[in-house]
Design an enzyme around this catalytic site. Structure first.
Site, PDB file in Angstrom:
ATOM      1  NE  ARG A 107     -16.702 -73.208  29.142  1.00 33.15           N
ATOM      2  CZ  ARG A 107     -17.483 -72.234  28.729  1.00 33.15           C
ATOM      3  NH1 ARG A 107     -18.040 -72.266  27.542  1.00 33.15           N
ATOM      4  NH2 ARG A 107     -17.721 -71.201  29.500  1.00 33.15           N
ATOM      5  CB  SER A 150     -23.700 -74.746  23.019  1.00 32.31           C
ATOM      6  OG  SER A 150     -22.921 -74.521  24.157  1.00 32.31           O
ATOM      7  CG  ASP A 157     -20.922 -63.474  27.120  1.00 33.84           C
ATOM      8  OD1 ASP A 157     -20.849 -63.136  28.309  1.00 33.84           O
ATOM      9  OD2 ASP A 157     -20.263 -64.399  26.630  1.00 33.84           O
ATOM     10  N   GLY A 171     -18.439 -60.636  29.344  1.00 34.32           N
ATOM     11  CA  GLY A 171     -18.985 -60.357  28.005  1.00 34.32           C
ATOM     12  C   GLY A 171     -18.143 -60.904  26.875  1.00 34.32           C
ATOM     13  NE  ARG A 224      -7.971 -48.320  47.012  1.00 35.42           N
ATOM     14  CZ  ARG A 224      -7.898 -48.276  48.339  1.00 35.42           C
ATOM     15  NH1 ARG A 224      -8.443 -49.232  49.063  1.00 35.42           N
ATOM     16  NH2 ARG A 224      -7.285 -47.272  48.941  1.00 35.42           N
TER      17      ARG A 224
END
Ligand code: ATP
Length: 368
Positions: free
Chosen positions: A75, A108, A153, A196, A280
Site C-alpha cells: 500500500r 489499485s 473479496d 470480504g 466459540r
C-alpha cells in the site's frame, strides 16, 4: 519493440502469480519486452532496475502453482499524491515502458485510472522541468493502462469473479469443515468471521457451500432485534431436530440497518445468553489469502493475462482503459473507469443506508 510492464497491488490474492506469468510470457511471445514492477506502486515511485525489472520467459517458470505474489505488493501513500505519480511516470519512461497492467483491487485500479488520465500533464511537467527529452516526450505521449482484478473479496462490479475469490472461498469451506467436526464432538456453536470488506460474497457462498445455519452479510441488513430473533428461531429449530452443531458465518463488513457493525462477539453473546449454547468464535484471518490458487483462479488469471496484453497492444489514445472481466464464462473487456465508479457507488449507497440502490448497483453487471 514495445515494452509491457505488470505490477500487483493492494491485498495479495491467490492467482496473482499465474496472472503475472501469463502477462510476461504473452508479452514476450508477441515480440515485446516484459517488465515487472516490484512492490506495487511503491516500486513505481522508487524506480530504477531494482524495482522495474526486465523479465525473461524463465523468470516466471512454475508460477502457476505458487500462492501470493512473487513480485510483491504494497500500500503506497506516496502514489496517492501527484508528486508520487510524477515520479512514477518518470521512472516508467526511464525504463522505456509503453504499457502498464495492474493486477489489484478497486483502490489499485482507481490509482491506475487516475495515473492514465493525468499522464499528459505529468508528461508536460517532466518535459518543462527537463526531466525527459523532447524525443521521450514525443515517444511516450500515451500510456496504455489495463486492469486485471486480483482480490479475494469478489467485490468488483462488472465482473462475475475476481482472481483469488474462489481460492479464498475454498480455504474458508475447508476451515469450516474442520470446525464442523470439532463442533459436532462437543455439540458446540461456532461463529466464524470471514473476510470480504464491504462485500458479503465470501460469507454468502461459504454459507451455501457448508450449509451454515445463519449468515450475516452487509448487503442484507436488518434491525438488531430482527436478525437476533431470526437467528435464534432458526438455530432453535435446527437443534430441536437433533442437530449437534451450529455454524454462523459473519462477513467482516456485516452491519445492522442502522449501519452499526455486527461483530462475531455480538453474535457470540446472543447464542450464549439467549440459547445457552457453548459457543466459540473463530476468526479465519490470513489463512483465507494463503496457499496456492484453485484451478479456476489459475485458469482465470491465465486467460485474463493473455487478454490484458492483447488489450494494451490494441489500445489507442481514444479507447478507454480496459478492465479485463469474466461474464457468463467469457473473458471480456469493460471500461476500467466505469467499473471502478460503479463499485464505489455500491459502497456509497450502503453508507447512505440506501440498501436497495446498493443491491441494484451490484446487480448491474454490464457497463457499456
Ligand atoms: P484490496 O481490495 O485487496 O484491498 P485494493 O487495490 O483496493 O486491494 P488499496 O489499498 O485500496 O487496495 O489500494 C492499493 C494502492 O493503490 C494504494 O496503496 C495506493 O498506492 C493506490 N491507490 C488507491 N487508491 C488510489 C487513489 N485514489 N489515487 C491514487 N492511488 C491510489
Amino acid at each position: 519493440q514495445k515494452a509491457v510492464a505488470v505490477m500487483t497491488s493492494g491485498g495479495d490474492a491467490p492467482g496473482m502469480n499465474p496472472n503475472v506469468r501469463a502477462i510476461v510470457r504473452t508479452a514476450i511471445a508477441k515480440g515485446c519486452r516484459a517488465y515487472v514492477v516490484m512492490e506495487g506502486y511503491e516500486g513505481l515511485v522508487r524506480g530504477g532496475p531494482e524495482y522495474i525489472k526486465q523479465f525473461s520467459w524463465e523468470d516466471v517458470r512454475g508460477w502457476s502453482s505458487e500462492g501470493g505474489t512473487n513480485i510483491g505488493t504494497a500500500r503506497c501513500m506516496e502514489f496517492r499524491e501527484r508528486a508520487g505519480r510524477l515520479l512514477g511516470a518518470l521512472h516508467l519512461i526511464e525504463a522505456g515502458v509503453d504499457a502498464l497492467i495492474v493486477c489489484g483491487g478497486d483502490g489499485s485500479l482507481t490509482g491506475a485510472d487516475l495515473f492514465r488520465s493525468e499522464w499528459p500533464s505529468l508528461l508536460q511537467e517532466l518535459k518543462d522541468t527537463s526531466k525527459i527529452s523532447s524525443e521521450q516526450f514525443t515517444r511516450y505521449q500515451h500510456l496504455n493502462i489495463c486492469g486485471t482484478v486480483g482480490s479475494i473479496d469478489n467485490d468488483m462490479s462488472t465482473t462475475d469473479a475476481t482472481i483469488g475469490a474462489y481460492s479464498s472461498l475454498d480455504r474458508i469451506c475447508r476451515a469450516i469443515d474442520y470446525i464442523e467436526a470439532t463442533a459436532n464432538s462437543h455439540s458446540r456453536a461456532f461463529v466464524v468471521e470471514v473476510m470480504g470488506r464491504n462485500c458479503g460474497w465470501l460469507a454468502l457462498m461459504a454459507g451455501i457451500a457448508t450449509s451454515a445455519d445463519y449468515i450475516l452479510i452487509p448487503e442484507k441488513p436488518s434491525s438488531s432485534r430482527e436478525w437476533q430473533d431470526q437467528m435464534c428461531d432458526i438455530v432453535t429449530k435446527h437443534r430441536s431436530r437433533g442437530k449437534r452443531t451450529t455454524i454462523v458465518i459473519v462477513a467482516e463488513g456485516a452491519i445492522a440497518n442502522d449501519l452499526t457493525p455486527i461483530s462475531p462477539k455480538d453474535v457470540h453473546k446472543v447464542l450464549c445468553d439467549r440459547l445457552k449454547l457453548d459457543t466459540r468464535v473463530t476468526t479465519l484471518g490470513h489463512v483465507q489469502r494463503g496457499g496456492t490458487a484453485v484451478a479456476f483462479d489459475r485458469i482465470l488469471a491465465t486467460l485474463q493475462g493473455v487478454e490484458a496484453v492483447n488489450a494494451v497492444l490494441e489500445s489507442s489514445p481514444d479507447t478507454p482503459s480496459p478492465l479485463i472481466a469474466i461474464n457468463e464464462n467469457k473473458i471480456t473487456r469493460k471500461s476500467l473507469v466505469d467499473s471502478v465508479r460503479l463499485t464505489k457507488s455500491v459502497a456509497e449507497a450502503i453508507h447512505a443506508k440506501d440498501f436497495k440502490k446498493a443491491m441494484s448497483l451490484r446487480d448491474t453487471e454490464f457497463v457499456e
